[in-house]
Design a protein around this motif. Structure first.
Motif, short mmCIF file in Angstrom:
data_model
loop_
_atom_site.label_atom_id
_atom_site.label_comp_id
_atom_site.label_asym_id
_atom_site.label_seq_id
_atom_site.Cartn_x
_atom_site.Cartn_y
_atom_site.Cartn_z
N VAL A 11 0.84 -1.21 0.00
CA VAL A 11 0.00 0.00 0.00
C VAL A 11 0.87 1.25 0.00
O VAL A 11 0.58 2.23 -0.70
N VAL A 14 2.26 1.87 -3.49
CA VAL A 14 1.22 2.40 -4.39
C VAL A 14 0.97 3.87 -4.12
O VAL A 14 0.91 4.69 -5.05
N LEU A 58 -0.02 0.09 -11.17
CA LEU A 58 -0.77 -1.09 -10.77
C LEU A 58 -1.25 -1.89 -11.97
O LEU A 58 -1.69 -1.33 -12.98
N ASN A 63 -4.55 -3.47 -8.56
CA ASN A 63 -5.53 -2.48 -8.11
C ASN A 63 -6.53 -3.11 -7.15
O ASN A 63 -6.89 -2.53 -6.12
N TYR A 66 -4.80 -3.77 -3.87
CA TYR A 66 -4.60 -2.51 -3.14
C TYR A 66 -5.86 -2.11 -2.39
O TYR A 66 -5.82 -1.76 -1.19
N LYS A 70 -6.23 -2.09 1.69
CA LYS A 70 -6.60 -0.88 2.44
C LYS A 70 -7.70 -1.19 3.45
O LYS A 70 -7.66 -0.75 4.60
#
Length: 301
Positions: A11, A14, A58, A63, A66, A70
């Motif tokens: 994370v 990203v 990504l 994606n 991610y 989160k």
């Protein structure tokens, strides 16, 4: 390190935009960050990032991972917060989407007060009137005005908002004060450029709906611009009270057709539907709703 720590590293990469920046923020060696990313990809059996020397992007699988990561990390943060003996400070980041006019004029004082109570919380404000996909853009909560479209989002009313028709004293002196629907039709409406209709939907003193079609010479995509045009005497305007309340209080604008009302609208906070609402989002929503209350100050004009 375990899988949870690897999620946090992923994370961070990203959100930082590159392995180099993430390693600096995490105070880890670049080689260590790269290895943890490789371990995660090998565990999942898919490529998460397209890596270059300068930045990372990504993949489709990345994606999805991610967004899910989160959520997991926020759940862990919530659990830790709830069982901790110290609940004074919220931590982490909070991304909020807010409409331009309302955000700058009214929401900022509330946000400043909220941050003063939670100094360890980092906020990312996205100003704009377009409706964005919260999940796609990684937004935790959004403030929206008006009628909400059906969606998978959850919503909470934080304040009512009324519209009011008004014009400047100089305009009224030249063009006259409209006292009925027929008289109002003869006036020039300053309208939002997004609207192709020069029509006002009103409710008469007997509670019956009335539609008024007016001519329009000027338009803008900014409520503040329309307000200022009205103050300068260029026409009649119909705007939310939170935009014109000060101009009405200082007599720069005069309310018109006060026997008529308009359908009530609301200001909402919306957020993705989830079984788990992060503590920082819940606190923010509750604080904003309490800050404005059921009868906000702009409604008294």
């Amino acid at each position: 390190m375990g899988q949870l720590e690897n999620m946090q590293i992923f994370v961070s990469v990203v959100e930082a935009g590159s392995i180099t920046k993430a390693s600096e923020q995490l105070n880890l060696a670049k080689s260590a960050v790269s290895k943890r990313l490789l371990d995660t990809e090998q565990l999942l059996g898919v490529k998460l990032l397209n890596r270059t020397t300068r930045k990372s992007s990504l993949t489709e699988a990345g994606n999805l991972y991610y967004l899910k990561s989160k959520q997991v990390l926020e759940q862990v943060e919530e659990i830790n917060f709830e069982v901790s003996s110290s609940k004074a400070q919220l931590k982490g980041s909070l991304k909020v989407s807010v409409p331009q006019s309302f955000g700058l004029s009214h929401l900022m004082p509330a946000i400043e007060c909220f941050l003063s109570q939670h100094s360890e919380l980092n906020i990312d404000l996205d100003f704009g009137d377009r409706v964005v996909d919260l999940v796609e853009h990684g937004i935790d909560v959004a403030v929206r005005i008006g009628h909400l479209k059906d969606s998978s989002l959850k919503a909470k009313i934080i304040a009512p908002v009324s519209h009011i028709i008004c014009a400047s004293p100089s305009y009224i002196e030249k063009q006259g004060m409209p006292t009925n629907i027929d008289a109002l039709k003869k006036h020039c409406l300053l309208r939002y450029s997004q609207s192709t209709l020069c029509r006002l939907d009103l409710i008469d003193p007997e509670g019956k709906p009335v539609s008024v079609t007016m001519k329009s010479n000027h338009s803008a995509n900014s409520g503040e611009c329309l307000r200022d045009l009205a103050i300068a005497g260029h026409g009649v305007v119909n705007l939310p009270k939170f935009i014109v309340w000060q101009a009405i209080k200082n007599a720069s604008l005069t309310p018109l057709m006060t026997d008529y009302t308009q359908p009530q609208m609301n200001i909402y906070v919306v957020y993705p539907q989830t079984r788990f609402l992060p503590q920082k989002v819940r606190h923010f929503i509750d604080y904003i709703a309490e800050f404005f209350g059921k009868h906000p100050y702009w409604e008294d004009c």
